[in-house]
Scaffold this motif. Structure first.
Motif, short mmCIF file in Angstrom:
data_model
loop_
_atom_site.label_atom_id
_atom_site.label_comp_id
_atom_site.label_asym_id
_atom_site.label_seq_id
_atom_site.Cartn_x
_atom_site.Cartn_y
_atom_site.Cartn_z
N ILE A 1 0.84 -1.21 0.00
CA ILE A 1 0.00 0.00 0.00
C ILE A 1 0.87 1.26 0.00
CG2 ILE A 1 -1.58 1.37 1.46
CD1 ILE A 1 -3.00 -1.28 2.13
N ILE A 2 1.94 1.25 0.81
CA ILE A 2 2.85 2.41 0.87
C ILE A 2 3.50 2.66 -0.50
CG2 ILE A 2 5.04 3.24 1.84
CD1 ILE A 2 4.22 1.78 4.47
N MET A 3 4.03 1.58 -1.10
CA MET A 3 4.76 1.73 -2.37
C MET A 3 3.83 2.12 -3.52
SD MET A 3 7.53 -1.39 -2.19
CE MET A 3 6.33 -2.69 -2.10
N THR A 4 2.64 1.50 -3.56
CA THR A 4 1.69 1.81 -4.63
C THR A 4 1.17 3.23 -4.49
OG1 THR A 4 1.06 -0.52 -4.65
CG2 THR A 4 -0.41 0.98 -5.78
N SER A 5 0.92 3.67 -3.25
CA SER A 5 0.47 5.06 -3.03
C SER A 5 1.52 6.04 -3.53
CB SER A 5 0.20 5.31 -1.55
OG SER A 5 -0.77 4.41 -1.06
N ALA A 6 2.79 5.76 -3.21
CA ALA A 6 3.88 6.63 -3.68
C ALA A 6 3.91 6.69 -5.21
CB ALA A 6 5.22 6.13 -3.14
N THR A 7 3.72 5.53 -5.86
CA THR A 7 3.78 5.49 -7.33
C THR A 7 2.62 6.26 -7.95
OG1 THR A 7 4.68 3.26 -7.06
CG2 THR A 7 4.09 3.93 -9.28
N PHE A 8 1.39 6.00 -7.49
CA PHE A 8 0.22 6.68 -8.05
C PHE A 8 0.29 8.19 -7.83
CE2 PHE A 8 -2.06 2.60 -8.43
CZ PHE A 8 -2.78 2.83 -9.58
N LEU A 9 0.70 8.61 -6.63
CA LEU A 9 0.78 10.05 -6.34
C LEU A 9 1.87 10.72 -7.18
CD1 LEU A 9 0.27 9.99 -2.47
CD2 LEU A 9 -1.35 10.78 -4.17
#
Length: 348
Positions: free
Chosen positions: A209-217
């Protein structure tokens, strides 16, 4: 969208997930999943674009199918055992049907086909909610019932998902589809270890969740949805381009970044359980996924798009987007590996 409507939809998303978390009765858990699906549908279709409406329709149909299967499985289980309790999933037919339904809900291979298509039709923030928040409630149910599910079925789902997630992302040019396949591969890592160590599944889910949030943002900040537009990022924002390359490598699971931690601990757990062949297979499928992350890094930081100047753009329109969540998620994506000993203490 009207802020009041948005507030109602987001609070309904929270309510649905919380309801599933807190329930010990099948019908209440099912109700939470349904509230979740109904709350995200208007968010998905808010732009009234044909592609968004198509994605919403596909998503609604798959989630409705999965919900019907969950209801059927729980009714069958109650008929056989006389209990509606989630922890008492003892009927083999009901448990198999239940796993199939939840695999469809979160997009595990081989029932993953809706995931890339749906994510491609959404804007980046709704895609982020779909890739992260919408996984929480089904995972809560899988963790509660993992001890009653056939271990071979979970292992097959895990290996197939990591393989398909790596293979499917290789030939894509659209970033949202690549992130959908990345999600499928990460779900496979979580499912494979759930029967041996549910704490590691939660750890893998949190880091995902942390890594995907960073990528999408990051993609939202740089307004890119295709690989071809990634090459222009460095001239607009060199710092963001360099951190994004590291975020993508973290998603691929390279040390010394956060993404290495769950993969390392999952492989260690599989080896402890005397499953060296499965552990080796998982490590090899991670290499396939790593290839397309490296491809994105190459397009973003090692190539220069055709332009007249080789310097950074001297002017740039000021963005109104808030960058604090992005900064926090990037910091967590890049620097959490040193806390591994503390997490090992908590998970053992």
């Amino acid at each position: 969208m009207n802020p009041y409507v948005l507030a109602i939809l987001l609070s309904s998303l929270g309510l649905g997930t919380t309801l599933t978390f807190a329930s010990s009765h099948w019908l209440l858990a099912w109700m939470g999943l349904e509230i979740n699906t109904l709350a995200i549908a208007p968010l998905m279709a808010q732009h009234h674009h044909p592609r968004a409406v198509e994605a919403t329709t596909k998503y609604f149909l798959t989630q409705a199918t999965a919900a019907a299967m969950i209801l059927f499985a729980s009714t069958t289980n109650a008929w056989m055992t006389g209990e509606w309790s989630i922890s008492n999933l003892s009927d083999p037919l009901a448990s198999t049907m239940f796993v199939a339904a939840l695999a469809l809900k979160i997009g595990l291979a081989p029932v993953h086909f809706w995931m890339p298509e749906v994510l491609q039709g959404l804007d980046l923030l709704t895609g982020l909610i779909l890739s992260t928040w919408q996984k929480l409630a089904p995972f809560a149910l899988i963790i509660q019932t993992a001890h009653n599910i056939n271990p071979l079925l979970l292992t097959l789902l895990g290996i197939t998902s990591t393989l398909v997630g790596g293979w499917g992302g290789l030939n894509q040019t659209q970033l949202r589809k690549i992130l959908a396949y990345s999600s499928i591969a990460h779900m496979g890592w979580m499912i494979i270890v759930i029967q041996y160590s549910p704490q590691l599944t939660l750890l893998a889910l949190a880091t995902y969740i942390i890594m995907t949030s960073a990528t999408f943002l990051t993609l939202k900040m740089s307004l890119t949805t295709k690989i071809s537009t990634l090459a222009t990022t460095w001239s607009k924002n060199p710092m963001l381009a360099s951190t994004t390359a590291l975020v993508l490598l973290s998603l691929g699971g390279l040390p010394p970044l956060t993404g290495f931690m769950p993969k390392w601990m999952i492989l260690q757990e599989l080896t402890k359980q005397n499953l060296p062949i499965i552990a080796t297979t998982m490590a090899l499928t991670a290499l396939i996924s790593l290839y397309f992350y490296l491809r994105l890094c190459y397009a973003m930081t090692l190539t220069v798009s055709p332009n007249t100047t080789n310097s950074t753009t001297p002017w740039r329109t000021q963005t109104t987007q808030t960058s604090l969540p992005l900064a926090l998620f990037i910091a967590a994506t890049l620097g959490l590996l040193p806390v591994t000993p503390a997490i090992l203490m908590l998970t053992t």
